[in-house]
Write a protein that holds these residues in place. Structure first.
Motif, PDB file in Angstrom:
ATOM      1  N   GLU A  25       1.228  -1.088  -0.252  1.00 50.38           N
ATOM      2  CA  GLU A  25      -0.050  -0.010  -0.099  1.00 50.38           C
ATOM      3  C   GLU A  25       1.025   1.171  -0.053  1.00 50.38           C
ATOM      4  N   PHE A  26       0.531   2.487  -1.152  1.00 53.55           N
ATOM      5  CA  PHE A  26       1.568   3.020  -1.380  1.00 53.55           C
ATOM      6  C   PHE A  26       0.195   4.678  -0.036  1.00 53.55           C
ATOM      7  N   ASP A  27       1.795   5.923   0.021  1.00 51.11           N
ATOM      8  CA  ASP A  27       1.211   6.625   1.383  1.00 51.11           C
ATOM      9  C   ASP A  27      -0.533   6.944   0.421  1.00 51.11           C
ATOM     10  N   GLY A  28      -0.288   6.849  -0.789  1.00 50.94           N
ATOM     11  CA  GLY A  28      -2.286   7.277  -1.504  1.00 50.94           C
ATOM     12  C   GLY A  28      -2.791   7.304  -1.181  1.00 50.94           C
ATOM     13  N   GLY A  29      -2.881   5.752  -0.795  1.00 51.64           N
ATOM     14  CA  GLY A  29      -3.921   4.781  -1.153  1.00 51.64           C
ATOM     15  C   GLY A  29      -4.351   4.151  -1.846  1.00 51.64           C
TER      16      GLY A  29
END
Length: 95
Positions: A25-29
């Motif tokens: 999962e990346f910071d942006g979702g």
């Protein structure tokens, strides 16, 4: 291939085995994940939340063409049941 031929061929896809191999999962979702579909590995798929429709959608790996449009270089039909299974598997991997 004509669109009508492509549509008919999509219905002939038979899914007999699948698994999510990795998820991040990346910071942006957005969630990047790799899958094994019928023994074929597909890397760099994306599970992305659509805020307007309040649902996830799957983006297949793609490349930008000379015309500026993006073209998937791997694809398979995703039923609602398969998508739910993918979402559940990823949720289990990330929790």
């Amino acid at each position: 291939m004509k669109k009508s031929e492509k549509k008919a061929n999509d219905n002939n896809f038979e899914l007999y085995d699948w698994d999510v191999l990795r998820a991040h999962e990346f910071d942006g979702g957005d969630i990047s994940f790799d899958m094994d579909i019928n023994g074929i590995k597909i890397y760099g798929m994306i599970l992305r939340w659509n805020e307007d429709k309040k649902e996830y959608w799957i983006a297949f790996p793609s490349r930008k063409g000379k015309d500026g449009k993006y073209y998937s270089h791997a694809w398979f039909p995703v039923s609602n049941e398969l998508q739910k299974g993918i979402e559940d598997r990823i949720e289990g991997m990330l929790s």
